[in-house]
Design an enzyme around this catalytic site. Structure first.
Site, short mmCIF file in Angstrom:
data_model
loop_
_atom_site.label_atom_id
_atom_site.label_comp_id
_atom_site.label_asym_id
_atom_site.label_seq_id
_atom_site.Cartn_x
_atom_site.Cartn_y
_atom_site.Cartn_z
N GLU A 35 34.45 37.50 42.99
CA GLU A 35 35.54 36.87 42.40
C GLU A 35 35.41 36.57 41.14
O GLU A 35 34.17 35.43 41.21
CB GLU A 35 36.42 35.91 43.20
N ARG A 110 52.99 33.76 48.74
CA ARG A 110 51.56 34.58 48.39
C ARG A 110 50.37 33.63 49.03
O ARG A 110 49.55 34.42 49.40
CB ARG A 110 51.56 34.77 47.01
N TYR A 224 64.89 33.91 48.94
CA TYR A 224 64.92 33.95 50.41
C TYR A 224 63.99 32.62 50.87
O TYR A 224 63.15 32.30 50.21
CB TYR A 224 64.05 35.34 50.86
N ASP A 301 46.68 47.34 42.68
CA ASP A 301 46.94 47.38 41.28
C ASP A 301 46.05 48.16 40.35
O ASP A 301 46.60 48.68 39.45
CB ASP A 301 47.55 46.07 40.73
#
Length: 402
Positions: A35, A110, A224, A301
């Site tokens: 990362e 998330r 939501y 992605d």
């Protein structure tokens, strides 16, 4: 015969990268997850996890952890943002749902999903996590891939590499070419706020735990609950009239207010509580066939960025991860594993990419188009899942090569 353990590097510590690392390690291989940020984290707000994603999370061994904070909404509801009237809904607790789908529909924050995956990776003995590693380029030969990093960080050699480094993937650019993402000219403002801040008509919708989609001309609002219902997620999306490819001065708060000015009272009441600290331009790309480049494979992605209108971006990354782990559990050669993975996932991901665009166009119809959409959708039953079942049902694993 159990395949020999390989050394696999995964580039990118987001949801897709963590899931890929976990899936490959559970298949019996050694994984180094790289990362570029100084620490692992996830930005954004709510996330919808259709049953195909819940199934993937179960196969990764983290579904129970995700469910501890997630909400299982009883319905998906489309409302007309101008009139405030219901257009259609799907009953996620009906017998038709449970008979057709074996896993729940969930909504979560998330960061909660990311934390569940990160915790599982930290606990796995065959996963090494490294932050502060920015990949500059990769070199590969017949036996390995050599990853090079910015600064004085030494190179890393792996048997194969998974590029899960997102929309602007450096590895994709090096392998596929310098093609720019496609800007949809839409922008999103999103965030989650304490549920008790929702008042009036908004509080009634929040208390229902339903996923609400308010569809209007060239805009929509999604709402939501997340995190056990303690937070309420809101996403306001609209098309900008001022988009230019060489400027960032478009999709402003002023445009947001202007686009939603003619909506119903409930939507107008919700709009001031939509987070304004960051705007998110919405991009995708056209599908590609070349996910595999020697010993490097694209995932999430980096392979198939899609617009959010089918709520499948993260779901498809999770499907990628599971398919990749299955392939590495069956093949000793990374080339064979990557080929099986791509063969299983390429067509389905491309279909969802293109249909996400189409559903966005349907959601944002104006005038007579919106009237006809509402009439058509109103005729369907709340337990009719025929239109979405293919999206919510993952493709089966490719049969092993004899």
């Amino acid at each position: 015969m159990t395949p020999a353990a390989l050394r696999i590097a995964v580039v990118g510590g987001g949801i897709g990268g963590l899931a890929a690392a976990l899936s490959i390690a559970r298949a019996g291989h050694h994984v180094t997850l790289l990362e570029r940020a100084a620490q692992f984290g996830e930005i954004g707000a709510g996330l919808q996890l259709a049953p195909n994603a819940s199934q993937a999370l179960e196969e990764l061994g983290v579904l129970d952890a995700v469910q501890r904070t997630a909400v299982a909404p009883p319905r998906l509801v489309m409302m007309d943002a101008l009139s405030g009237e219901q257009v259609t809904s799907l009953d996620l607790r009906s017998a038709a749902y449970t008979e057709r789908f074996t896993h729940p529909y969930l909504v979560t924050h998330r960061t909660d999903l990311h934390t569940a995956l990160l915790t599982a990776c930290q606990a796995h003995p065959d996963i090494t996590l490294r932050t502060g590693h920015t990949v500059t380029h990769a070199e590969q030969d017949e036996s390995a891939v050599h990853l090079h990093f910015a600064g004085t960080t030494p190179a890393l050699t792996a048997d194969a590499v998974v590029a899960a480094d997102g929309l602007h993937s450096r590895l994709r650019q090096a392998l596929v070419g310098e093609e720019e993402p496609v800007c949809s000219r839409y922008v999103a403002f999103r965030g989650a706020l304490p549920a008790d801040r929702m008042t009036g008509r908004m509080s009634q919708h929040a208390a229902s735990d339903a996923v609400m989609v308010w569809a209007g001309p060239r805009m929509h609002l999604v709402q939501y609950p997340v995190r056990r219902g303690e937070l309420y997620n809101q996403v306001a999306v609209f098309e900008s009239d001022h988009y230019t490819p060489d400027s960032d001065d478009w999709g402003t708060e002023a445009e947001l207010e202007e686009r939603f000015a003619g909506t119903c009272r409930t939507v107008r009441e919700a709009l001031p509580l939509v987070a304004r600290d960051r705007r998110w331009p919405l991009y995708d790309r056209l599908p590609i066939d070349n996910w595999i480049h020697g010993r490097i494979a694209l995932l999430g992605d980096a392979a198939h960025p899609m617009l959010q209108y089918l709520a499948q971006g993260a779901c498809q990354a999770l499907e990628d991860a599971v398919a990749l782990g299955q392939s590495f559990g069956r093949f000793t050669d990374p080339a064979d594993a990557f080929a099986a993975y791509a063969d299983q996932r390429r067509e389905r991901a491309a279909r969802i990419q293109t249909n996400a665009r189409r559903f966005g166009e349907i959601c944002h119809l104006e005038g007579m188009g919106a009237t006809l959409r509402n009439q058509l959708f109103a005729s369907r039953a709340s337990d009719d899942f025929n239109d979405v079942s293919w999206v919510w049902t993952p493709a089966p694993a490719t049969a092993p090569t004899p």
